[in-house]
Design a protein around this motif. Structure first.
Motif, PDB file in Angstrom:
ATOM      1  N   GLY A 170       0.824  -1.211  -0.076  1.00 25.78           N
ATOM      2  CA  GLY A 170       0.017  -0.098   0.111  1.00 25.78           C
ATOM      3  C   GLY A 170       0.869   1.241  -0.042  1.00 25.78           C
ATOM      4  N   THR A 171       2.177   0.985   0.140  1.00 24.15           N
ATOM      5  CA  THR A 171       3.127   2.291   0.112  1.00 24.15           C
ATOM      6  C   THR A 171       4.206   2.234  -0.654  1.00 24.15           C
ATOM      7  OG1 THR A 171       4.122   1.498   2.082  1.00 24.15           O
ATOM      8  CG2 THR A 171       2.323   2.941   2.510  1.00 24.15           C
ATOM      9  N   GLY A 172       4.603   0.798  -0.737  1.00 20.80           N
ATOM     10  CA  GLY A 172       6.074   0.410  -1.386  1.00 20.80           C
ATOM     11  C   GLY A 172       7.140   0.749  -0.362  1.00 20.80           C
ATOM     12  N   PHE A 173       6.851   1.013   0.603  1.00 17.42           N
ATOM     13  CA  PHE A 173       7.825   1.115   1.783  1.00 17.42           C
ATOM     14  C   PHE A 173       8.211  -0.261   2.175  1.00 17.42           C
ATOM     15  CE2 PHE A 173       5.874   5.343   3.495  1.00 17.42           C
ATOM     16  CZ  PHE A 173       6.438   5.788   2.358  1.00 17.42           C
ATOM     17  N   GLN A 174       9.657  -0.717   3.044  1.00 19.41           N
ATOM     18  CA  GLN A 174       9.911  -1.790   3.516  1.00 19.41           C
ATOM     19  C   GLN A 174       9.085  -2.049   4.835  1.00 19.41           C
ATOM     20  OE1 GLN A 174      13.994  -2.063   4.291  1.00 19.41           O
ATOM     21  NE2 GLN A 174      13.782  -4.339   4.344  1.00 19.41           N
ATOM     22  N   ALA A 175       8.708  -2.986   5.147  1.00 20.42           N
ATOM     23  CA  ALA A 175       8.288  -3.336   6.628  1.00 20.42           C
ATOM     24  C   ALA A 175       9.654  -3.628   7.296  1.00 20.42           C
ATOM     25  CB  ALA A 175       7.628  -4.655   6.665  1.00 20.42           C
ATOM     26  N   LYS A 176      10.274  -2.726   7.838  1.00 29.07           N
ATOM     27  CA  LYS A 176      11.773  -2.524   8.285  1.00 29.07           C
ATOM     28  C   LYS A 176      12.166  -3.047   9.736  1.00 29.07           C
ATOM     29  CE  LYS A 176      16.024  -0.499   7.806  1.00 29.07           C
ATOM     30  NZ  LYS A 176      16.844  -0.932   6.562  1.00 29.07           N
ATOM     31  N   LEU A 177      12.884  -3.741   9.738  1.00 30.30           N
ATOM     32  CA  LEU A 177      13.280  -4.160  11.204  1.00 30.30           C
ATOM     33  C   LEU A 177      14.005  -2.961  11.741  1.00 30.30           C
ATOM     34  CD1 LEU A 177      13.027  -6.903  12.530  1.00 30.30           C
ATOM     35  CD2 LEU A 177      15.396  -7.596  11.656  1.00 30.30           C
ATOM     36  N   VAL A 178      13.605  -2.561  12.930  1.00 29.31           N
ATOM     37  CA  VAL A 178      14.134  -1.423  13.719  1.00 29.31           C
ATOM     38  C   VAL A 178      15.334  -1.793  14.541  1.00 29.31           C
ATOM     39  CG1 VAL A 178      13.766   0.682  14.849  1.00 29.31           C
ATOM     40  CG2 VAL A 178      12.080  -0.208  13.260  1.00 29.31           C
ATOM     41  N   ASP A 179      16.676  -1.459  14.319  1.00 24.52           N
ATOM     42  CA  ASP A 179      17.585  -1.671  15.342  1.00 24.52           C
ATOM     43  C   ASP A 179      17.406  -0.464  16.309  1.00 24.52           C
ATOM     44  OD1 ASP A 179      18.783  -3.932  14.090  1.00 24.52           O
ATOM     45  OD2 ASP A 179      20.125  -2.775  12.774  1.00 24.52           O
ATOM     46  N   ASN A 180      17.518   0.634  16.222  1.00 16.41           N
ATOM     47  CA  ASN A 180      17.444   1.600  17.259  1.00 16.41           C
ATOM     48  C   ASN A 180      16.477   2.464  16.781  1.00 16.41           C
ATOM     49  OD1 ASN A 180      18.003   3.771  18.688  1.00 16.41           O
ATOM     50  ND2 ASN A 180      20.267   3.873  18.410  1.00 16.41           N
ATOM     51  N   ILE A 181      15.419   2.434  17.842  1.00 18.93           N
ATOM     52  CA  ILE A 181      14.122   3.136  17.484  1.00 18.93           C
ATOM     53  C   ILE A 181      14.261   4.408  17.922  1.00 18.93           C
ATOM     54  CG2 ILE A 181      13.208   2.668  20.053  1.00 18.93           C
ATOM     55  CD1 ILE A 181      10.986   2.839  17.127  1.00 18.93           C
ATOM     56  N   ASP A 182      15.059   5.055  18.761  1.00 23.89           N
ATOM     57  CA  ASP A 182      15.361   6.316  19.007  1.00 23.89           C
ATOM     58  C   ASP A 182      15.726   7.100  17.597  1.00 23.89           C
ATOM     59  OD1 ASP A 182      14.625   6.405  21.512  1.00 23.89           O
ATOM     60  OD2 ASP A 182      16.729   5.505  21.978  1.00 23.89           O
ATOM     61  N   ASN A 183      16.628   6.534  16.805  1.00 31.15           N
ATOM     62  CA  ASN A 183      17.156   7.311  15.620  1.00 31.15           C
ATOM     63  C   ASN A 183      16.394   6.761  14.047  1.00 31.15           C
ATOM     64  OD1 ASN A 183      19.168   7.982  17.330  1.00 31.15           O
ATOM     65  ND2 ASN A 183      20.495   6.374  16.765  1.00 31.15           N
ATOM     66  N   PHE A 184      15.515   6.077  14.558  1.00 31.20           N
ATOM     67  CA  PHE A 184      14.699   5.658  13.250  1.00 31.20           C
ATOM     68  C   PHE A 184      13.699   6.581  12.717  1.00 31.20           C
ATOM     69  CE2 PHE A 184      11.183   3.031  11.296  1.00 31.20           C
ATOM     70  CZ  PHE A 184      12.142   2.378  10.179  1.00 31.20           C
ATOM     71  N   ASP A 185      13.967   6.743  11.255  1.00 35.65           N
ATOM     72  CA  ASP A 185      12.865   7.861  10.535  1.00 35.65           C
ATOM     73  C   ASP A 185      12.386   6.929   9.358  1.00 35.65           C
ATOM     74  OD1 ASP A 185      11.726   9.570   9.288  1.00 35.65           O
ATOM     75  OD2 ASP A 185      13.775  10.514   8.525  1.00 35.65           O
ATOM     76  N   PRO A 186      11.273   6.565   9.645  1.00 31.06           N
ATOM     77  CA  PRO A 186      10.772   5.481   8.696  1.00 31.06           C
ATOM     78  C   PRO A 186      10.644   6.109   7.122  1.00 31.06           C
ATOM     79  CG  PRO A 186       8.897   6.317  10.112  1.00 31.06           C
ATOM     80  CD  PRO A 186      10.249   6.866  10.718  1.00 31.06           C
ATOM     81  N   LEU A 187      10.440   7.419   7.341  1.00 30.29           N
ATOM     82  CA  LEU A 187      10.168   8.093   5.849  1.00 30.29           C
ATOM     83  C   LEU A 187      11.918   8.258   5.028  1.00 30.29           C
ATOM     84  CD1 LEU A 187       7.349  10.575   6.545  1.00 30.29           C
ATOM     85  CD2 LEU A 187       7.197   8.291   5.398  1.00 30.29           C
ATOM     86  N   ASN A 188      12.932   7.812   5.749  1.00 29.94           N
ATOM     87  CA  ASN A 188      14.160   7.774   5.031  1.00 29.94           C
ATOM     88  C   ASN A 188      14.470   6.288   5.400  1.00 29.94           C
ATOM     89  OD1 ASN A 188      16.185   9.436   4.234  1.00 29.94           O
ATOM     90  ND2 ASN A 188      15.625  10.819   6.062  1.00 29.94           N
ATOM     91  N   ASP A 189      14.518   5.748   6.305  1.00 28.40           N
ATOM     92  CA  ASP A 189      15.130   4.381   6.660  1.00 28.40           C
ATOM     93  C   ASP A 189      14.371   3.086   5.802  1.00 28.40           C
ATOM     94  OD1 ASP A 189      16.891   5.626   7.978  1.00 28.40           O
ATOM     95  OD2 ASP A 189      16.098   5.306   9.941  1.00 28.40           O
ATOM     96  N   ALA A 190      13.190   3.201   5.455  1.00 26.42           N
ATOM     97  CA  ALA A 190      12.281   2.351   5.260  1.00 26.42           C
ATOM     98  C   ALA A 190      11.868   2.437   3.485  1.00 26.42           C
ATOM     99  CB  ALA A 190      10.931   2.121   5.832  1.00 26.42           C
ATOM    100  N   ILE A 191      12.657   3.428   3.135  1.00 24.42           N
ATOM    101  CA  ILE A 191      12.393   3.651   1.308  1.00 24.42           C
ATOM    102  C   ILE A 191      13.584   2.868   0.719  1.00 24.42           C
ATOM    103  CG2 ILE A 191      12.643   5.469  -0.207  1.00 24.42           C
ATOM    104  CD1 ILE A 191      11.345   7.114   1.853  1.00 24.42           C
ATOM    105  N   VAL A 192      12.978   2.053  -0.221  1.00 24.56           N
ATOM    106  CA  VAL A 192      14.286   1.029  -0.654  1.00 24.56           C
ATOM    107  C   VAL A 192      14.251   1.482  -2.334  1.00 24.56           C
ATOM    108  CG1 VAL A 192      13.874  -0.954   0.796  1.00 24.56           C
ATOM    109  CG2 VAL A 192      12.112  -0.630  -0.925  1.00 24.56           C
ATOM    110  N   PHE A 193      13.539   2.136  -2.954  1.00 21.51           N
ATOM    111  CA  PHE A 193      13.676   2.357  -4.398  1.00 21.51           C
ATOM    112  C   PHE A 193      14.554   3.395  -4.787  1.00 21.51           C
ATOM    113  CE2 PHE A 193       9.711  -0.238  -3.848  1.00 21.51           C
ATOM    114  CZ  PHE A 193      10.321  -1.223  -4.596  1.00 21.51           C
TER     115      PHE A 193
END
Lengths: 398, 345
Positions: free
Chosen positions: A326-349
């Protein structure tokens, strides 16, 4: 909007490329759930959007081969472990246990912007993770960005795998603290003097985890106010809003707030609270504490879990590392939640520019850029194009 | 074998018997039964009539809602397996649940009086994790959840407990309650035993009146007039639990009462339905039903919606597909009635 053929073919190609690379990647192994061969697998193909389930794979090679042949739009596995994961009748699968899953989803507040929603979800995840660690002492917890509106928490600590649905519901009740009110955390007690029961009473901290948690945040709150200047303190006190219950009908007046601030400043009331874990009955001050408690009872618990996901012990859950269709984002395993930014880190294309036809005017923030999308033709990075196609907001020209 | 055997046993028993007769499930008690030389057949044949009478008394007490009282420790230990045989032969789930409830209640009352060491020993036999910290007992939260889920009391909900790193601290009295609950579950899981039909008929002859009494009770409890065939699956599920004497959660009780009240079932009939609950208390039930249907509070509560039922875990249908996507169980009942009586499909 039904996707046109060009867009569909493009999507299949891009998703297939992604999975081809993913399966070669060593990190992919950390996405595969333990005992994957005891789990049911399911997916929704890109072209025929119907769930295909009751699959099982005996080895990884078999699984990879299958999903390269049938490119998934969404890819799931069961939180449950079964004797026979491939039997279609649920009652005959032979349930052996299930991971404990939490789905943090800010769905309810749908007036929020997507980015803001994801930030709030992240705060909830951190709260949940901390309580699972401190109160329940759980280990083996995975945090996964769902690729959509929130996060999935997978708990595989051995102690929880056998929990039944109603026991998981009890955990949800604990985490959401829905049944808590001020009487469960602050109890009225009679003052007992040397000569038997004296007249009067005080409010004491209730000896429960939530009692302690709320009590210590009340103290923190009071300390904060005490160390503020007058104006800030009054503002903060007046922000304490009326709760759901009709008990506190009136907002505090500026005069009251000032008096409370002054009392906190000049008395040792906070020290006494820290020491004795109780407060005296001064009505005026109690009114303040009640408001703070009310406030904390709204802030501290985890209110945004999708409960049926947790209580359903046979649920299919998105595979970490897979793509959210529904978004094309990766369902991303998060190592460090504090630094995690989905709109950066889950983009794969890729960010290679591509021409696309949008059916709406909209703004999207991705990878630290804001993209203004106009109706009709746009030139946008591939990852934005795929996001729009997945959302059904744009298509490739025939 | 007759009176001499019992006397002989009495003389050969060490003091420990005074502890174990209260807890016939203990390993020591089993050993005692083994050493008594009384065989399964002896019990079946009913050749030692005092033992059979005593076993029968255990079952009767449960049926009548009484905690079993006893005065003869020697008989009690032996009567325990007899009660199990009787219950297995009657093979009525409701009766077994009821027996389990009262038997565990009896054990709870006894355990409260025991020393710490003994409690530790029993907890170990039942696999309940336990850490002793001064006067406090600490148990692991999964054990707590597992054994407290049928206790209908806010005090027991996790949210009011102190829990740290997975360990919940409890007063002694509450910890032994968990043991008692575990015991109750064990009884329910073990019974009925698999006993040969022919053997059973020998026992049944001696307990016929219990069965008659049980049947009368059943008949009294059927609800009339309302077409329960047409109830939605969630309500059917709750009712079938009441029929089996399975204890209902608070939400289940609430949902059932609001539903039945809405469709016009009389208060007394609603109360009747709860009669089969192992912990049935007439006054308490009437008070609660009054409260929910608004006779005492003035507020009439509505039947929870389907989505709420889902959250409670009462709704078990998948994506409403069995329920025509209605939003409330009442609507489903009406649809079913229409279909049945007006032939609408």
């Amino acid at each position: 909007m039904d996707m046109n053929e060009v867009s569909t073919i493009y999507l299949i190609r891009k998703f297939n490329e992604y999975y081809t690379n993913l399966f070669k990647n060593k990190n992919f192994l950390s996405c595969i759930p333990p005992s994957f061969n005891e789990r049911e697998w399911g997916f929704i193909p890109i072209r025929y959007k119907r769930m295909w389930r009751h699959l099982s794979f005996q080895n990884l090679g078999e699984m990879k081969k299958f999903f390269l042949k049938n490119t998934p739009l969404h890819l799931y596995y069961s939180s449950a472990y079964y004797e026979h994961p491939d039997i279609k009748k649920m009652s005959e699968k032979g349930w052996k246990g299930a991971d404990l899953i939490f789905d943090i989803d800010m769905n309810i507040k749908n007036d929020l912007k997507y980015e803001k929603m994801l930030l709030l979800a992240k705060d909830e995840v951190i709260k949940l993770y901390d309580i699972l660690k401190s109160d329940f002492g759980l280990n083996d917890i995975q945090i996964v960005f769902s690729g959509g509106r929130g996060y999935h928490i997978h708990v595989r600590d051995r102690s929880v795998l056998k929990l039944k649905s109603e026991e998981r519901r009890e955990m949800i009740d604990y985490l959401s603290a829905n049944s808590l009110n001020i009487d469960n955390v602050l109890k009225k007690r009679e003052v007992v003097g040397d000569y038997g029961i004296e007249r009067g009473y005080y409010y004491g901290m209730v000896d429960s985890s939530w009692g302690e948690r709320v009590w210590s945040s009340v103290i923190t709150f009071l300390d904060e106010i005490r160390n503020m200047n007058e104006n800030d303190a009054i503002k903060k006190i007046k922000e304490l809003k009326i709760g759901k219950r009709d008990k506190f009908v009136k907002d505090l007046s500026k005069k009251d707030a000032l008096e409370m601030y002054q009392m906190l400043k000049k008395s040792n009331i906070v020290e006494l609270m820290k020491k004795d874990r109780k407060i005296t009955t001064d009505k005026f001050f109690k009114n303040l504490v009640e408001r703070i408690v009310e406030n904390e009872l709204n802030m501290l618990p985890i209110k945004n879990t999708d409960n049926p996901v947790t209580t359903d012990i046979k649920r299919l859950i998105r595979l970490p590392g897979s793509l959210h269709g529904g978004t094309g984002f990766q369902a991303k395993l998060v190592d460090n939640i504090d630094n995690f930014d989905p709109l950066n880190d889950a983009i794969v294309f890729s960010d290679e520019n591509k021409k696309i036809i949008s059916i709406v005017d909209t703004d999207i923030s991705m990878k630290d850029n804001k993209y203004k999308i106009r109706k009709d033709e746009n030139k946008l990075p591939e990852f934005v194009c795929l996001f729009l196609i997945c959302r059904g907001l744009a298509y490739l020209e025939d | 074998m007759g009176k001499e055997t019992i006397d002989h046993l009495r003389s050969s028993i060490d003091t420990d018997i005074y502890t174990i007769y209260k807890y016939p499930f203990l390993d020591d008690a089993r050993k005692y039964i083994r050493d008594s030389g009384i065989s399964f057949n002896d019990l079946l044949e009913g050749s030692i009539s005092t033992i059979v009478d005593c076993g029968r008394k255990r079952v009767e007490d449960a049926l009548n809602g009484k905690i079993h009282e006893y005065d003869n420790p020697y008989l009690e230990i032996l009567s325990y397996p007899v009660a199990n045989i009787i219950l297995s032969c009657i093979n009525d789930i409701g009766l077994i649940k009821r027996y389990a409830y009262f038997e565990s209640k009896r054990v709870y009352e006894e355990l409260k009086k025991e020393e710490n060491n003994f409690i530790i020993k029993i907890a170990a036999q039942f696999g309940l994790r336990l850490k002793k910290d001064g006067e406090k007992y600490e148990t692991y939260f999964t054990d707590y959840l597992n054994n407290s889920r049928r206790i209908n009391d806010q005090k027991w909900s996790l949210v009011n407990k102190k829990i740290s790193k997975g360990w919940i601290s409890l007063e002694k009295e509450d910890f032994v309650r968990l043991i008692a609950e575990k015991y109750r579950e064990i009884i329910e899981d073990t019974l009925p035993l698999n006993i040969d039909k022919e053997d059973c008929s020998k026992i049944i002859n001696r307990v016929g009146d219990i069965i008659t009494c049980l049947k009368e009770k059943d008949n009294r409890e059927k609800i009339s007039k309302i077409d329960s065939d047409c109830f939605p699956p969630c309500i059917k599920g709750i009712i079938s639990k009441t029929e089996k004497g399975i204890n209902l959660s608070h939400h289940e009780r609430f949902s059932l009462t609001t539903f039945l009240h809405k469709i016009g079932v009389k208060k007394d009939e609603i109360i009747q339905l709860f009669r089969n609950m192992p912990d049935f208390d007439f006054e308490m039930t009437r008070y609660q039903v009054d409260n929910i249907i608004g006779e005492s509070s003035g507020t009439t509560y509505r039947c929870p919606s389907c989505s709420t039922m889902k959250t409670y875990g009462i709704c078990t249908t998948e994506r409403n597909k069995d329920c025509n996507n209605v939003s409330n169980p009442i609507k489903k009942y009406k649809i079913n009635l229409d279909r049945k009586y007006k032939g609408i499909v």
